[in-house]
Design a protein around this motif. Sequence first.
Motif, PDB file in Angstrom:
ATOM      1  N   THR B  49       0.751  -1.210  -0.029  1.00 48.99           N
ATOM      2  CA  THR B  49       0.028   0.010  -0.037  1.00 48.99           C
ATOM      3  C   THR B  49       0.950   1.140   0.046  1.00 48.99           C
ATOM      4  O   THR B  49       0.470   2.185  -0.622  1.00 48.99           O
ATOM      5  CB  THR B  49      -0.902  -0.081   1.194  1.00 48.99           C
ATOM      6  N   ILE B  50       2.069   1.300   0.747  1.00 48.71           N
ATOM      7  CA  ILE B  50       2.942   2.417   0.706  1.00 48.71           C
ATOM      8  C   ILE B  50       3.291   2.655  -0.591  1.00 48.71           C
ATOM      9  O   ILE B  50       3.481   3.705  -0.964  1.00 48.71           O
ATOM     10  CB  ILE B  50       4.063   2.217   1.835  1.00 48.71           C
ATOM     11  N   TRP B  51       4.068   1.771  -1.153  1.00 46.34           N
ATOM     12  CA  TRP B  51       4.524   1.752  -2.366  1.00 46.34           C
ATOM     13  C   TRP B  51       3.417   2.338  -3.643  1.00 46.34           C
ATOM     14  O   TRP B  51       3.552   3.161  -4.346  1.00 46.34           O
ATOM     15  CB  TRP B  51       4.906   0.458  -2.932  1.00 46.34           C
ATOM     16  N   PHE B  52       2.166   1.574  -3.417  1.00 49.16           N
ATOM     17  CA  PHE B  52       1.012   1.834  -4.385  1.00 49.16           C
ATOM     18  C   PHE B  52       0.640   3.385  -3.938  1.00 49.16           C
ATOM     19  O   PHE B  52       0.451   4.151  -5.058  1.00 49.16           O
ATOM     20  CB  PHE B  52      -0.185   0.943  -3.868  1.00 49.16           C
ATOM     21  N   GLU B  53       0.503   3.818  -2.984  1.00 52.30           N
ATOM     22  CA  GLU B  53       0.195   5.211  -2.590  1.00 52.30           C
ATOM     23  C   GLU B  53       1.215   6.375  -3.086  1.00 52.30           C
ATOM     24  O   GLU B  53       0.648   7.154  -4.018  1.00 52.30           O
ATOM     25  CB  GLU B  53       0.291   5.472  -1.179  1.00 52.30           C
ATOM     26  N   ARG B  63       4.424  12.976 -11.797  1.00 51.54           N
ATOM     27  CA  ARG B  63       5.654  12.517 -11.347  1.00 51.54           C
ATOM     28  C   ARG B  63       5.840  11.060 -11.830  1.00 51.54           C
ATOM     29  O   ARG B  63       4.894  10.423 -12.180  1.00 51.54           O
ATOM     30  CB  ARG B  63       6.086  12.795 -10.062  1.00 51.54           C
ATOM     31  N   ILE B  64       6.852  10.548 -11.443  1.00 55.14           N
ATOM     32  CA  ILE B  64       6.925   8.829 -11.747  1.00 55.14           C
ATOM     33  C   ILE B  64       6.961   7.969 -10.230  1.00 55.14           C
ATOM     34  O   ILE B  64       6.117   7.077 -10.245  1.00 55.14           O
ATOM     35  CB  ILE B  64       8.398   8.338 -12.336  1.00 55.14           C
ATOM     36  N   GLY B  65       7.505   8.800  -9.370  1.00 58.08           N
ATOM     37  CA  GLY B  65       7.445   8.011  -8.001  1.00 58.08           C
ATOM     38  C   GLY B  65       8.566   6.942  -7.878  1.00 58.08           C
ATOM     39  O   GLY B  65       9.357   6.945  -8.896  1.00 58.08           O
ATOM     40  N   PRO B  66       8.757   6.369  -6.788  1.00 54.65           N
ATOM     41  CA  PRO B  66       9.671   5.381  -6.543  1.00 54.65           C
ATOM     42  C   PRO B  66       9.718   4.323  -7.550  1.00 54.65           C
ATOM     43  O   PRO B  66       8.894   3.591  -7.780  1.00 54.65           O
ATOM     44  CB  PRO B  66       9.478   4.635  -5.134  1.00 54.65           C
ATOM     45  N   PHE B  72       9.881  -2.042 -10.781  1.00 52.06           N
ATOM     46  CA  PHE B  72       8.850  -1.074 -10.594  1.00 52.06           C
ATOM     47  C   PHE B  72       9.042  -0.324  -9.089  1.00 52.06           C
ATOM     48  O   PHE B  72       7.985   0.286  -8.366  1.00 52.06           O
ATOM     49  CB  PHE B  72       7.290  -1.384 -10.486  1.00 52.06           C
ATOM     50  N   GLY B  73      10.243  -0.475  -8.492  1.00 56.75           N
ATOM     51  CA  GLY B  73      10.223   0.156  -7.213  1.00 56.75           C
ATOM     52  C   GLY B  73       9.507  -0.535  -6.149  1.00 56.75           C
ATOM     53  O   GLY B  73       9.157   0.070  -5.021  1.00 56.75           O
ATOM     54  N   GLN B  76      10.765  -0.526  -2.401  1.00 56.86           N
ATOM     55  CA  GLN B  76      11.246   0.741  -1.818  1.00 56.86           C
ATOM     56  C   GLN B  76      10.776   0.733  -0.366  1.00 56.86           C
ATOM     57  O   GLN B  76      11.502   0.918   0.593  1.00 56.86           O
ATOM     58  CB  GLN B  76      10.506   1.899  -2.333  1.00 56.86           C
ATOM     59  N   SER B  77       9.600   0.479   0.069  1.00 59.16           N
ATOM     60  CA  SER B  77       8.957   0.547   1.346  1.00 59.16           C
ATOM     61  C   SER B  77       9.633  -0.409   2.302  1.00 59.16           C
ATOM     62  O   SER B  77      10.128  -0.161   3.426  1.00 59.16           O
ATOM     63  CB  SER B  77       7.426   0.225   1.612  1.00 59.16           C
ATOM     64  N   LEU B  78      10.001  -1.617   1.744  1.00 57.22           N
ATOM     65  CA  LEU B  78      11.052  -2.829   2.512  1.00 57.22           C
ATOM     66  C   LEU B  78      12.124  -2.030   2.799  1.00 57.22           C
ATOM     67  O   LEU B  78      12.713  -1.976   4.086  1.00 57.22           O
ATOM     68  CB  LEU B  78      11.095  -3.759   1.663  1.00 57.22           C
TER      69      LEU B  78
END
Lengths: 280, 455
Positions: B49-53, B63-66, B72-73, B76-78
């Motif tokens: 969810t963090i990544w999705f948000e 923007r593109i985001g992480p 696909f990043g 990132q949250s991990l």
Amino acid sequence: MSATSLLASGTDVGAEIVFWVCATLCVIGALGMLLSRKPVHSALFVALTMINLAILYVALQAPFLGMVQIIVYTGAVMMLFVFVMMIVGVDASDSLIETIRGQRWAAIILVLAFAGLLIGAIVNGLSGVPEPSLEAANSQYGGNLQGIAKIIFTDYIVAFEVTSALLIIAALGAMLLAHRERHTPKPTQEQRSIARFARYAATGELPGNLPPAGTYARHNAIDTPALAPDGSVVPESVPGPLQERGNVRPVDVAAEVEVDEISEGHTVVTVDDDEAGEQR
Amino acid sequence: MNEQAPVTAGSPITSNEQTLLWFGLDPVWLIILKVIGIFVILVVVVLFTIWFERRVVARMQQRIGPNRTGPFGLLQSLMDGMKLAFKEEIFPTAADKAVFILAPILSVVPAYLAWAVIPFGPEVSIFGHTTPLQLTDFPVAVLYILAIASIGIYGVVLSGWASGSTYPLLGGLRSSAQMISYEIAMGLSFVAVFLFAGTMSTSSIVNGQTDLWFGLLVLPSFLIYATAMVGETNRAPFDLPEAESELVGGFHTEYSTMKFALFFLAEYINMVTVSAVAVTLFLGGWRAPWPISIWSGANEGWYPMIWFFLKVFIFIFIFIWLRGTLPRFRYDQFMRFGWKVLIPISVLWILIIAIIRGVSQEQGLTPTPLSITAGIILTVAVLWILGANVKKRRAKNLAENVIPEKFKPNRGGFPVPPLPGQEYRPARRTVVADVGATTGDGGSKTISSEEVHGG
């Protein structure tokens, strides 16, 4: 067997474990409430006691009462207590000075008497009282919830309604006591904004936030005053305590020279550090 | 609809609570397996969810985001979580150390506990054991969720108090006031569901939505819940407790490392929890939505978990969408909305529902069409009144503030922008043009005056 009866069957080892764990925590919570110095800690211990009481209710086949205990007492009443204590002060702790003479001794005697009464009643009650069980009461109307609903809305309807009226009266009373009639209408956000800019026009008081320390300056440290876009120094941008202590870093001469040069219409001048040092 | 059967004395459970018979039969190893399963699912869902948000909000903001860590990043949250775990612990000098450590725990544990009664699916076979895809259920399961949520508020309040600092205290007070107020609207929105389902157990409520989702049957309750759940989770546009521009970070300003990670985890689990509760109570839980439900196997076996998480992620997407779209409410407006709009409408709706139920029971009618009609009428009426109010205020504003025809840049003695309808007179501005670049004699500059358009 359904989940309810599993949670609650009296002979269950699980119920036994739940009782001893929760009862111990209850007593710890009660003692902690009495013995802790800070009121917030006391409130937390009360919350601990209440949550464990709720678990005991659930284990004793009264799941509705258990949940309501948490929602109402832990979630609302104790939360209000914590609220008040937080607003009153972080460090407020009880003073141990006796305000009424002989109070402590009177309290000890009364506590011992009350404890004796309680112990007597419990010991008396342990023999000859049947195993507590809501089995019969719960199955009468098809469940704990249904049984409570039936009783509240038939036999105890008057008591129930009077209690709710009482709570509403209390809430209204509190509102009445706290109410204060305004003599002037409350200024809106728009009016305050207009007033702020009028002050700016009259006295030059900054309408927005102060620039953070270090803005446009050579360093972005907290003790470096910001420079306004026209190059003048904004001493207020350094936090008050640092100003009090005299920890404000003097404005970089080089920066001032640079600003002067630029505002006189020259191209950007680079000032060597040596040169700046000489000028200083 | 599932009509409330007359209560027969002596029967252990009413007909509405048949699914409760599924529970209390699991062996210990299966219970442990389910607990671990829920824990793992929640952690993975939160990381996702963090990544999705971050990705969705990034797209909404051009923007593109992480996109660096993992495909696909996705990792990132991990990685962020691992970074937090290895940072230095900081305790503010004025902090009350015991409570300071206790607060994040009190925040995260209830967040997990609420999932004990969320139904993921119907009965399935796990290693030859038939068991529902739900840890447990009991007759007051929805009240249990409310109770657990009210314990979770302690984490927020105590973190604010224990930090011994101003912003956290203000943030803590704000968020607890907010959560308590919106919990009332939330609890009231459940009442209509209880009235129709005839039970408070989550699995039985899902069972009661075989023909029709409660979201349609009690539409105003669903909409009120959907609003209250955003307030309850402190998300934009109701994110006043963490208003960056006013309170730095709110209650968790002084927190760092793992303790901050726990708050973050709790916040996201809560977001998933309220979405799951909304799905369970109003959108048929794990039941397949209409076109899929024609296929008879859709509601059997493990498939329902797919429908369940699809519905949950639709809610999460709406959460993110709201955050990407709406500005933050002002505190007094937010409180007024909760107390003076949501709660009175809830009470009115419960009254209407009770009357409909009572009348249809007396007359032997089915309450379904009546309730749907009444719900739609009430929703439209409330939206119409709110819209008319806004229009009236706008008209009043326009009537009070007559915009002068001519634009004065110094009206009232301070610089102002042009108002709607006023013509902007361009100012004369001095422009330095580099003539040397074209003539080739280097360095010399002419200063010319010209009119600069635009603002």
